[in-house]
Design an enzyme around this catalytic site. Structure first.
Site, PDB file in Angstrom:
ATOM      1  N   GLU A 153     -23.168 125.168  44.734  1.00 48.96           N
ATOM      2  CA  GLU A 153     -24.021 126.116  45.473  1.00 48.96           C
ATOM      3  C   GLU A 153     -25.506 125.966  45.159  1.00 48.96           C
ATOM      4  O   GLU A 153     -26.343 126.166  46.038  1.00 48.96           O
ATOM      5  CB  GLU A 153     -23.570 127.566  45.191  1.00 48.96           C
ATOM      6  N   GLY A 209     -16.467 127.594  47.370  1.00 47.89           N
ATOM      7  CA  GLY A 209     -15.395 128.561  47.656  1.00 47.89           C
ATOM      8  C   GLY A 209     -14.003 127.963  47.471  1.00 47.89           C
ATOM      9  O   GLY A 209     -13.044 128.703  47.242  1.00 47.89           O
ATOM     10  N   ALA A 218     -17.232 127.241  51.284  1.00 48.66           N
ATOM     11  CA  ALA A 218     -17.509 128.103  52.433  1.00 48.66           C
ATOM     12  C   ALA A 218     -18.147 127.227  53.507  1.00 48.66           C
ATOM     13  O   ALA A 218     -18.735 126.186  53.203  1.00 48.66           O
ATOM     14  CB  ALA A 218     -18.462 129.218  52.013  1.00 48.66           C
ATOM     15  N   GLU A 267     -13.371 128.280  43.854  1.00 46.94           N
ATOM     16  CA  GLU A 267     -13.162 129.716  43.598  1.00 46.94           C
ATOM     17  C   GLU A 267     -11.805 130.185  44.104  1.00 46.94           C
ATOM     18  O   GLU A 267     -11.170 131.045  43.489  1.00 46.94           O
ATOM     19  CB  GLU A 267     -14.290 130.519  44.266  1.00 46.94           C
TER      20      GLU A 267
HETATM   21  N1  COA Z   1     -18.999 123.515  55.335  1.00 47.85           N
HETATM   22  C1  COA Z   1     -19.019 123.049  56.588  1.00 47.85           C
HETATM   23  N2  COA Z   1     -18.679 121.778  56.901  1.00 47.85           N
HETATM   24  C2  COA Z   1     -18.300 120.976  55.901  1.00 47.85           C
HETATM   25  C3  COA Z   1     -18.266 121.398  54.561  1.00 47.85           C
HETATM   26  C4  COA Z   1     -18.630 122.743  54.290  1.00 47.85           C
HETATM   27  N3  COA Z   1     -18.591 123.261  53.062  1.00 47.85           N
HETATM   28  N4  COA Z   1     -17.874 120.366  53.790  1.00 47.85           N
HETATM   29  C5  COA Z   1     -17.654 119.332  54.622  1.00 47.85           C
HETATM   30  N5  COA Z   1     -17.917 119.699  55.887  1.00 47.85           N
HETATM   31  C6  COA Z   1     -17.811 118.892  57.108  1.00 47.85           C
HETATM   32  C7  COA Z   1     -18.953 117.900  57.236  1.00 47.85           C
HETATM   33  O1  COA Z   1     -20.091 118.539  57.778  1.00 47.85           O
HETATM   34  C8  COA Z   1     -18.355 116.881  58.157  1.00 47.85           C
HETATM   35  O2  COA Z   1     -18.341 117.404  59.478  1.00 47.85           O
HETATM   36  P1  COA Z   1     -18.786 116.478  60.716  1.00 47.85           P
HETATM   37  O3  COA Z   1     -17.787 115.342  60.704  1.00 47.85           O
HETATM   38  O4  COA Z   1     -18.651 117.381  61.894  1.00 47.85           O
HETATM   39  O5  COA Z   1     -20.170 116.020  60.426  1.00 47.85           O
HETATM   40  C9  COA Z   1     -16.883 116.841  57.703  1.00 47.85           C
HETATM   41  O6  COA Z   1     -16.652 118.062  57.026  1.00 47.85           O
HETATM   42  C10 COA Z   1     -16.595 115.711  56.737  1.00 47.85           C
HETATM   43  O7  COA Z   1     -17.497 115.802  55.660  1.00 47.85           O
HETATM   44  P2  COA Z   1     -18.431 114.596  55.169  1.00 47.85           P
HETATM   45  O8  COA Z   1     -19.600 115.194  54.449  1.00 47.85           O
HETATM   46  O9  COA Z   1     -18.722 113.677  56.298  1.00 47.85           O
HETATM   47  O10 COA Z   1     -17.459 113.860  54.140  1.00 47.85           O
HETATM   48  P3  COA Z   1     -17.889 112.956  52.904  1.00 47.85           P
HETATM   49  O11 COA Z   1     -16.629 112.320  52.417  1.00 47.85           O
HETATM   50  O12 COA Z   1     -19.046 112.098  53.227  1.00 47.85           O
HETATM   51  O13 COA Z   1     -18.396 114.008  51.787  1.00 47.85           O
HETATM   52  C11 COA Z   1     -18.259 116.020  50.483  1.00 47.85           C
HETATM   53  C12 COA Z   1     -17.500 114.927  51.216  1.00 47.85           C
HETATM   54  C13 COA Z   1     -17.238 117.071  50.038  1.00 47.85           C
HETATM   55  C14 COA Z   1     -18.949 115.432  49.249  1.00 47.85           C
HETATM   56  C15 COA Z   1     -19.315 116.662  51.408  1.00 47.85           C
HETATM   57  O14 COA Z   1     -18.668 116.999  52.631  1.00 47.85           O
HETATM   58  C16 COA Z   1     -19.961 117.893  50.879  1.00 47.85           C
HETATM   59  O15 COA Z   1     -20.812 117.809  49.994  1.00 47.85           O
HETATM   60  N6  COA Z   1     -19.581 119.087  51.402  1.00 47.85           N
HETATM   61  C17 COA Z   1     -20.210 120.324  51.058  1.00 47.85           C
HETATM   62  C18 COA Z   1     -19.718 120.822  49.737  1.00 47.85           C
HETATM   63  C19 COA Z   1     -20.401 122.112  49.363  1.00 47.85           C
HETATM   64  O16 COA Z   1     -21.603 122.176  49.132  1.00 47.85           O
HETATM   65  N7  COA Z   1     -19.618 123.184  49.267  1.00 47.85           N
HETATM   66  C20 COA Z   1     -20.075 124.454  48.816  1.00 47.85           C
HETATM   67  C21 COA Z   1     -20.434 125.316  49.931  1.00 47.85           C
HETATM   68  S1  COA Z   1     -20.904 126.908  49.283  1.00 47.85           S
END
Ligand code: COA
Length: 260
Positions: free
Chosen positions: A134, A111, A66, A114
């Site tokens: 989460e 999400g 999400a 999910e």
């Molecule tokens: N919601 C909003 N934005 C998200 C996102 C999410 N769930 N997951 C990634 N993004 C965005 C990042 O903020 C970043 O945006 P920006 O370039 O404007 O800063 C872009 O996507 C790229 O992500 P980034 O974190 O830079 O990539 P990475 O390769 O370093 O890391 C992940 C990848 C997947 C490990 C990391 O993005 C992450 O942990 N995301 C969240 C996962 C999460 O907690 N999901 C559950 C939500 S309930």
């Protein structure tokens, strides 16, 4: 409805839905969820679609969860509405009445995991990563994950994933039954189409009745399930496809199902 966050096309009775926010790793914001709801409602009502493939745009992610920038603003009541909205869309996918294949081409987190769980078949590429992170945000999975993951991979493994927030790689996901198959990245979509075409070539009433019986497993008892199965079996026996399928076998030829 014109879509901004998803790509949608239908080719040879297969619908392709691609979540298309690659710069945000295809994170599901509320606009994307609304588009998914609209799109899957259209698929449900479209007789020209037999099977749906859902995937994420870009090389990196299926769906990274999400959208955390929206989550961050939630109140208690807002959280309930947010969770129910996602559940509604994912229930629509699970209960679509036609097969949906999740083609997991990278991160499937929160999400995103999910969403994959709400689909009927999951295949992934070798670099896919799965997780319910989460707890790292001070929340729990809210789009059906606590229920579907627990049923799919058992409560001990689901508890480990949900309580630690750790990611697992594709081979571990295969080992624990979270995905059916893993392919090299460059082959994933063609393998998905092959699978969709194979299902689409069968008698579609039988496919849909079988799916209905399978999906009902989560909601009803064994006795009710077997009752439903015999009723759905009986419906199949009244179809042209049944006459054609059994006659083709006896005449040693390929069946020509009506829906093909
Ligand atoms: N919601 C909003 N934005 C998200 C996102 C999410 N769930 N997951 C990634 N993004 C965005 C990042 O903020 C970043 O945006 P920006 O370039 O404007 O800063 C872009 O996507 C790229 O992500 P980034 O974190 O830079 O990539 P990475 O390769 O370093 O890391 C992940 C990848 C997947 C490990 C990391 O993005 C992450 O942990 N995301 C969240 C996962 C999460 O907690 N999901 C559950 C939500 S309930």
């Amino acid at each position: 409805m014109e879509y901004k966050n998803i790509l949608f096309e239908i080719k040879n009775k297969i619908a392709f839905v691609t979540i298309n926010r690659p710069d945000k790793l295809n994170a599901l914001n509320s606009a994307t969820l609304n588009e998914l709801k609209d799109c899957f409602t259209a698929i449900k009502n479209n007789n020209e679609v037999n099977v749906t493939i859902i995937t994420g745009a870009g090389e990196k992610a299926f769906v990274a969860g999400a959208d955390i920038s929206e989550l961050n603003k939630l109140s208690t009541l807002g959280g309930k509405i947010f969770s129910e909205k996602g559940q509604e869309v994912f229930n629509l996918i699970e209960k679509l009445g036609k097969p949906v294949i999740a083609v997991i081409n990278g991160f499937a987190l929160g999400g995103g995991c999910e969403l994959a769980l709400a689909c009927h078949i999951r295949i992934a590429n070798e670099k896919a990563k799965f997780g319910q992170p989460e707890v790292n945000l001070g929340i729990i999975p809210g789009y059906g994950g606590t229920q579907r993951l627990t049923r799919l991979i058992n409560s001990g493994r689901a508890a480990e994933m949900i309580l630690t927030g750790d990611m697992i790689d594709a081979s571990e996901a295969l080992r624990i039954g979270l995905v059916n198959r893993i392919y090299p990245a460059e082959e994933l979509i063609s393998k998905a189409i092959e699978l969709a075409e194979k299902i689409s070539s069968k008698g579609q009433i039988a496919v849909q009745m079988a799916l209905r019986a399978i999906v009902s497993c989560d909601d009803i008892s064994e006795t009710e399930g077997q009752n439903l199965e015999s009723s759905l079996f009986a419906i199949c026996c009244g179809t042209e496809d049944f006459k054609e399928g059994t006659s083709a076998f006896l005449e040693k030829r390929k069946p020509n199902f009506k829906n093909m």
